[in-house]
Design a protein around this motif. Structure first.
Motif, PDB file in Angstrom:
ATOM      1  N   LYS A 108       0.921  -1.168  -0.291  1.00 34.42           N
ATOM      2  CA  LYS A 108      -0.364  -0.231   0.382  1.00 34.42           C
ATOM      3  C   LYS A 108       0.844   0.779   0.034  1.00 34.42           C
ATOM      4  O   LYS A 108       0.316   1.810  -0.904  1.00 34.42           O
ATOM      5  CB  LYS A 108      -1.004  -0.191   1.069  1.00 34.42           C
ATOM      6  CG  LYS A 108      -1.819  -1.303   0.753  1.00 34.42           C
ATOM      7  CD  LYS A 108      -3.721  -0.330   2.672  1.00 34.42           C
ATOM      8  CE  LYS A 108      -4.381  -1.266   1.831  1.00 34.42           C
ATOM      9  NZ  LYS A 108      -5.258  -1.745   3.167  1.00 34.42           N
ATOM     10  N   TYR A 109       2.381   1.414   0.365  1.00 38.04           N
ATOM     11  CA  TYR A 109       2.863   2.345   1.186  1.00 38.04           C
ATOM     12  C   TYR A 109       3.084   2.595  -1.071  1.00 38.04           C
ATOM     13  O   TYR A 109       3.456   3.628  -0.876  1.00 38.04           O
ATOM     14  CB  TYR A 109       4.102   1.830   1.624  1.00 38.04           C
ATOM     15  CG  TYR A 109       4.923   2.666   1.436  1.00 38.04           C
ATOM     16  CD1 TYR A 109       5.110   4.454   2.186  1.00 38.04           C
ATOM     17  CD2 TYR A 109       6.173   2.464   1.187  1.00 38.04           C
ATOM     18  CE1 TYR A 109       6.846   5.011   2.413  1.00 38.04           C
ATOM     19  CE2 TYR A 109       7.389   3.562   0.758  1.00 38.04           C
ATOM     20  CZ  TYR A 109       7.494   4.749   0.996  1.00 38.04           C
ATOM     21  OH  TYR A 109       8.509   5.572   0.964  1.00 38.04           O
ATOM     22  N   LYS A 110       3.347   1.581  -1.574  1.00 36.87           N
ATOM     23  CA  LYS A 110       4.083   1.862  -2.555  1.00 36.87           C
ATOM     24  C   LYS A 110       3.664   2.058  -3.820  1.00 36.87           C
ATOM     25  O   LYS A 110       3.365   3.360  -4.231  1.00 36.87           O
ATOM     26  CB  LYS A 110       4.982   0.414  -3.355  1.00 36.87           C
ATOM     27  CG  LYS A 110       6.303  -0.017  -2.495  1.00 36.87           C
ATOM     28  CD  LYS A 110       7.494   0.379  -2.284  1.00 36.87           C
ATOM     29  CE  LYS A 110       8.178   0.442  -3.864  1.00 36.87           C
ATOM     30  NZ  LYS A 110       9.019   1.232  -4.120  1.00 36.87           N
ATOM     31  N   LEU A 111       2.149   2.130  -3.312  1.00 39.39           N
ATOM     32  CA  LEU A 111       1.592   2.190  -4.378  1.00 39.39           C
ATOM     33  C   LEU A 111       0.769   3.624  -4.071  1.00 39.39           C
ATOM     34  O   LEU A 111       0.664   4.562  -4.947  1.00 39.39           O
ATOM     35  CB  LEU A 111      -0.530   1.628  -4.274  1.00 39.39           C
ATOM     36  CG  LEU A 111      -1.408   2.130  -4.738  1.00 39.39           C
ATOM     37  CD1 LEU A 111      -1.406   1.710  -6.397  1.00 39.39           C
ATOM     38  CD2 LEU A 111      -2.699   1.429  -4.431  1.00 39.39           C
ATOM     39  N   SER A 144      -4.029  -5.785  -0.771  1.00 42.72           N
ATOM     40  CA  SER A 144      -2.818  -4.987  -1.184  1.00 42.72           C
ATOM     41  C   SER A 144      -1.747  -4.704  -2.065  1.00 42.72           C
ATOM     42  O   SER A 144      -1.631  -4.566  -2.838  1.00 42.72           O
ATOM     43  CB  SER A 144      -1.709  -5.098   0.439  1.00 42.72           C
ATOM     44  OG  SER A 144      -1.640  -6.681   0.753  1.00 42.72           O
ATOM     45  N   ILE A 145      -2.246  -6.432  -2.455  1.00 42.04           N
ATOM     46  CA  ILE A 145      -1.661  -7.077  -3.976  1.00 42.04           C
ATOM     47  C   ILE A 145      -1.945  -6.580  -4.898  1.00 42.04           C
ATOM     48  O   ILE A 145      -1.840  -5.726  -6.017  1.00 42.04           O
ATOM     49  CB  ILE A 145      -1.327  -8.675  -2.887  1.00 42.04           C
ATOM     50  CG1 ILE A 145      -0.590  -8.754  -2.568  1.00 42.04           C
ATOM     51  CG2 ILE A 145      -0.634  -9.305  -4.776  1.00 42.04           C
ATOM     52  CD1 ILE A 145      -0.501 -10.538  -1.980  1.00 42.04           C
ATOM     53  N   ILE A 146      -3.863  -6.644  -4.423  1.00 45.02           N
ATOM     54  CA  ILE A 146      -4.150  -6.560  -6.260  1.00 45.02           C
ATOM     55  C   ILE A 146      -4.499  -4.685  -5.820  1.00 45.02           C
ATOM     56  O   ILE A 146      -4.071  -4.317  -7.451  1.00 45.02           O
ATOM     57  CB  ILE A 146      -5.719  -6.913  -5.612  1.00 45.02           C
ATOM     58  CG1 ILE A 146      -5.904  -8.139  -6.109  1.00 45.02           C
ATOM     59  CG2 ILE A 146      -7.304  -5.826  -6.701  1.00 45.02           C
ATOM     60  CD1 ILE A 146      -6.217  -8.422  -7.099  1.00 45.02           C
ATOM     61  N   VAL A 147      -4.658  -4.108  -4.988  1.00 44.74           N
ATOM     62  CA  VAL A 147      -4.593  -2.698  -5.344  1.00 44.74           C
ATOM     63  C   VAL A 147      -2.965  -1.659  -5.990  1.00 44.74           C
ATOM     64  O   VAL A 147      -2.806  -0.790  -6.714  1.00 44.74           O
ATOM     65  CB  VAL A 147      -4.801  -1.723  -4.190  1.00 44.74           C
ATOM     66  CG1 VAL A 147      -5.719  -2.064  -4.055  1.00 44.74           C
ATOM     67  CG2 VAL A 147      -3.423  -1.808  -3.054  1.00 44.74           C
ATOM     68  N   PHE A 148      -1.804  -2.813  -5.637  1.00 46.95           N
ATOM     69  CA  PHE A 148      -0.395  -2.353  -6.162  1.00 46.95           C
ATOM     70  C   PHE A 148      -0.549  -2.899  -7.713  1.00 46.95           C
ATOM     71  O   PHE A 148       0.649  -2.240  -8.330  1.00 46.95           O
ATOM     72  CB  PHE A 148       0.473  -3.594  -5.442  1.00 46.95           C
ATOM     73  CG  PHE A 148       1.865  -3.192  -5.744  1.00 46.95           C
ATOM     74  CD1 PHE A 148       2.453  -1.971  -5.345  1.00 46.95           C
ATOM     75  CD2 PHE A 148       2.541  -4.157  -6.685  1.00 46.95           C
ATOM     76  CE1 PHE A 148       3.888  -1.726  -5.786  1.00 46.95           C
ATOM     77  CE2 PHE A 148       3.671  -3.835  -7.493  1.00 46.95           C
ATOM     78  CZ  PHE A 148       4.439  -2.894  -7.230  1.00 46.95           C
TER      79      PHE A 148
END
Length: 363
Positions: A108-111, A144-148
């Motif tokens: 989430k941070y990276k996104l 979190s993986i999906i939104v990335f």
């Protein structure tokens, strides 16, 4: 409860800096340390949060490969492997929680720092919507993986997007619902078509047609599927707990947001390159929500969460609609108030499971 109020207040204060000329690198640092704090709190929690016993006893009760992979828990292979590999290293459940929460916060941070035009406000809304991911479960990791994967949707890198969605399904099978996202994001829909599709979904959802189709093709009642979904997840966060009043308010909220996001669409789509695509995501989630809400609500609520996440991006962008600083501050205050109410409601749904916050250091 004071502990949560202090935490949320800190995030709310952080978010104000999105209205200032603070350098983006400093904003990234604030988000980074906020994510570290959430990871730490998620790692040291003890007997607090929904589904604590279920996941705790799964990790602590099994030791061998056969126990993890041939047990009674119907978990996906990714989650099984994560538990098994960490158990090989340590039998401390809080180490598992620290790693688990850390992975979620990392994605989430990276996104957020990569794509959010107002990252601190998005971080506040994420904290309010998802309780900072401190009390994460399997689907939290899948989300979190999906939104990335949005990063690769924007880049039009189809293969990397598909690989990430595939990885997410190894942690929660419902992630597969995000597969159409690549095409939904890049599609252009007129306001007329959006209104038409939402209207059709509401009519079909209320007609009983979905229940009839489920009955004909699967030979079972739709309510059985709804209960089965809750049973398969062994989760307490079900439709019954939300109640009909909660569902009614959720419907009103979605209709209101569709109206607001549509009104500002022409201006914000020019200002923010990802507004149109995220607007499509939100409308699609509303379509699915209204289509299945009255027949299999448990399923409906679980499959739209992947698209719903981007609501917090759209809300933050509303500030960009105004050039006047006073109006921007007023919009920010409204968002802060809304996020505070949402956070309070989220905690109070399962008050006894969240309050007080207990850690391994608690007396």
């Amino acid at each position: 409860m004071v502990f949560y109020i202090v935490l949320w207040s800190m995030m709310a204060i952080y978010s104000f800096f999105d209205l200032t000329d603070l350098k983006y690198n400093l904003k990234k640092n604030l988000i980074f340390w906020g994510a570290i704090l959430c990871t730490f709190l998620g790692g040291i929690r003890d007997k607090v949060g929904t589904d604590w016993e279920q996941y705790y006893y799964f990790f602590m009760g099994y030791n061998t490969y056969n126990e993890f992979f041939n047990g009674v828990y119907p978990y996906e292979y990714g989650y099984l492997w994560l538990n098994y590999l960490i158990k090989i290293i340590t039998d401390q459940y809080n180490i598992f929680l620290l790693i688990f929460t850390g992975i979620i916060c990392f994605f989430k941070y990276k996104l957020i720092v990569k794509l959010a035009p107002l990252p601190l406000i998005v971080f506040l809304l994420n904290f309010s919507y998802y309780k900072g991911d401190i009390f994460s479960v399997r689907q939290s990791l899948a989300i979190s993986i999906i939104v990335f994967s949005l990063i690769y949707i924007v880049k039009k890198d189809l293969w990397k997007f598909l690989i990430i969605v595939l990885i997410a399904t190894f942690f929660h099978r419902t992630s597969i619902i995000f597969l159409p996202a690549y095409w939904i994001y890049h599609k252009s829909f007129s306001t007329k078509n959006i209104v038409l599709l939402i209207g059709i979904s509401i009519l079909i959802g209320n007609s009983g047609l979905i229940e009839y189709i489920v009955n004909i093709f699967l030979g079972i009642d739709a309510t059985v599927i709804n209960k089965l979904a809750g049973y398969m997840e062994n989760s307490g966060e079900g439709y019954e707990v939300v109640g009909y009043i909660g569902i009614f308010l959720a419907i009103l909220k979605k209709i209101f947001f569709i109206f607001i996001f549509t009104v500002v669409k022409s201006k914000l789509s020019e200002k923010y390159f990802c507004y149109n695509g995220l607007y499509n995501f939100f409308c699609f989630s509303c379509f699915i929500y209204f289509l299945f809400l009255f027949s299999i609500p448990e399923v409906s609520l679980r499959i739209i969460v992947y698209y719903n996440f981007f609501e917090i991006f759209l809300l933050s962008m509303l500030i960009g609609y105004f050039n006047n600083n006073i109006l921007r501050i007023i919009t920010w205050l409204i968002l802060v108030l809304y996020s505070g109410i949402y956070f309070y409601y989220a905690l109070n749904r399962y008050y006894e499971l969240y309050v007080p916050y207990n850690s391994i250091f608690s007396l």
